[in-house]
Design a protein around this motif. Sequence first.
Motif, PDB file in Angstrom:
ATOM      1  N   ARG A 189     -39.015 -39.094 -39.044  1.00 55.00           N
ATOM      2  CA  ARG A 189     -38.753 -39.460 -40.438  1.00 55.00           C
ATOM      3  C   ARG A 189     -38.756 -40.991 -40.622  1.00 55.00           C
ATOM      4  NH1 ARG A 189     -37.371 -36.029 -44.023  1.00 55.00           N
ATOM      5  NH2 ARG A 189     -36.616 -34.503 -42.525  1.00 55.00           N
ATOM      6  N   ALA A 190     -38.130 -41.707 -39.673  1.00 51.42           N
ATOM      7  CA  ALA A 190     -38.084 -43.174 -39.765  1.00 51.42           C
ATOM      8  C   ALA A 190     -39.482 -43.764 -39.631  1.00 51.42           C
ATOM      9  CB  ALA A 190     -37.151 -43.739 -38.690  1.00 51.42           C
ATOM     10  N   VAL A 191     -40.285 -43.209 -38.731  1.00 56.78           N
ATOM     11  CA  VAL A 191     -41.665 -43.700 -38.562  1.00 56.78           C
ATOM     12  C   VAL A 191     -42.476 -43.435 -39.823  1.00 56.78           C
ATOM     13  CG1 VAL A 191     -43.810 -43.392 -37.266  1.00 56.78           C
ATOM     14  CG2 VAL A 191     -41.622 -43.550 -36.053  1.00 56.78           C
ATOM     15  N   ALA A 192     -42.319 -42.267 -40.401  1.00 56.92           N
ATOM     16  CA  ALA A 192     -43.044 -41.948 -41.640  1.00 56.92           C
ATOM     17  C   ALA A 192     -42.678 -42.943 -42.739  1.00 56.92           C
ATOM     18  CB  ALA A 192     -42.727 -40.519 -42.075  1.00 56.92           C
ATOM     19  N   ALA A 193     -41.395 -43.236 -42.882  1.00 55.29           N
ATOM     20  CA  ALA A 193     -40.956 -44.190 -43.908  1.00 55.29           C
ATOM     21  C   ALA A 193     -41.508 -45.585 -43.624  1.00 55.29           C
ATOM     22  CB  ALA A 193     -39.428 -44.220 -43.976  1.00 55.29           C
ATOM     23  N   GLU A 194     -41.450 -45.996 -42.373  1.00 54.82           N
ATOM     24  CA  GLU A 194     -41.926 -47.332 -41.994  1.00 54.82           C
ATOM     25  C   GLU A 194     -43.436 -47.458 -42.198  1.00 54.82           C
ATOM     26  OE1 GLU A 194     -41.689 -51.256 -40.586  1.00 54.82           O
ATOM     27  OE2 GLU A 194     -40.018 -49.917 -41.056  1.00 54.82           O
ATOM     28  N   ALA A 195     -44.164 -46.389 -41.877  1.00 62.01           N
ATOM     29  CA  ALA A 195     -45.631 -46.402 -42.002  1.00 62.01           C
ATOM     30  C   ALA A 195     -46.096 -46.064 -43.418  1.00 62.01           C
ATOM     31  CB  ALA A 195     -46.247 -45.420 -41.004  1.00 62.01           C
ATOM     32  N   LYS A 196     -45.135 -45.699 -44.279  1.00 63.73           N
ATOM     33  CA  LYS A 196     -45.446 -45.310 -45.656  1.00 63.73           C
ATOM     34  C   LYS A 196     -46.448 -44.151 -45.677  1.00 63.73           C
ATOM     35  CE  LYS A 196     -44.438 -49.825 -47.689  1.00 63.73           C
ATOM     36  NZ  LYS A 196     -43.572 -50.248 -46.647  1.00 63.73           N
ATOM     37  N   THR A 197     -46.095 -43.127 -44.912  1.00 59.89           N
ATOM     38  CA  THR A 197     -46.922 -41.930 -44.853  1.00 59.89           C
ATOM     39  C   THR A 197     -46.006 -40.707 -44.877  1.00 59.89           C
ATOM     40  OG1 THR A 197     -48.792 -40.904 -43.701  1.00 59.89           O
ATOM     41  CG2 THR A 197     -47.020 -41.779 -42.315  1.00 59.89           C
ATOM     42  N   SER A 198     -46.590 -39.551 -44.833  1.00 63.52           N
ATOM     43  CA  SER A 198     -45.780 -38.328 -44.893  1.00 63.52           C
ATOM     44  C   SER A 198     -45.222 -37.981 -43.520  1.00 63.52           C
ATOM     45  CB  SER A 198     -46.624 -37.161 -45.407  1.00 63.52           C
ATOM     46  OG  SER A 198     -47.576 -36.801 -44.426  1.00 63.52           O
TER      47      SER A 198
END
Length: 196
Positions: free
Chosen positions: A33-42
């Motif tokens: 979830r943190a990676v998705a938020a950081e990468a601005k992806t799903s």
Amino acid sequence: MNDGNEITARQRPLMEATLRLIGRRGLDGVTHRAVAAEAKTSLGAVTHHFRSRDALIEAALRHALARETGRLRALALGLQDKAINVDAWIESLVVWYDRELKADAEMHIACYEAFLAAARTPHYRLVVEEWFETWRRSAQLALAAAGSSDPRRHAELFVSALIGLVFRQLAAPRRAFRRETISVLAELVSRLLQRG
């Protein structure tokens, strides 16, 4: 799906996001979830490529070290013409690191996390060894050109000192890093060349 060895163009932003998180929060800060938020992806995009958190972290650390090794090789080639002049070689090297640490400290912190991971987990060790070997060969070339009686051993000492100085700058930044580091490394090399 990724096996941790080859990064695709679609996975690269996920790796960079993961490394930024590692640099900021350590390994414990990495979640899908943190990676998705950081990468601005799903979230689905992250889990599609990396089912487990461990696979995500391993791929990111391998990517960081491979990226850094490539950059070190390029730097080594660029410094070859300065190797005969040790002072110019040291100055160029430290100036490069000074810029790197100011522009992308999180990537370098992530590399140190990879070193720690290698201490705990054998499958990281080959990549870390390649990183050290790239540095050692570069330093050995410069020290041999400067007249070292034992360029390999002296390169090991030089690289150990450099890694320690960079780590210290990441942990406790100093304004005079460039000046102080040039001075320390120049003195080290001078003593190594005198002692043989």
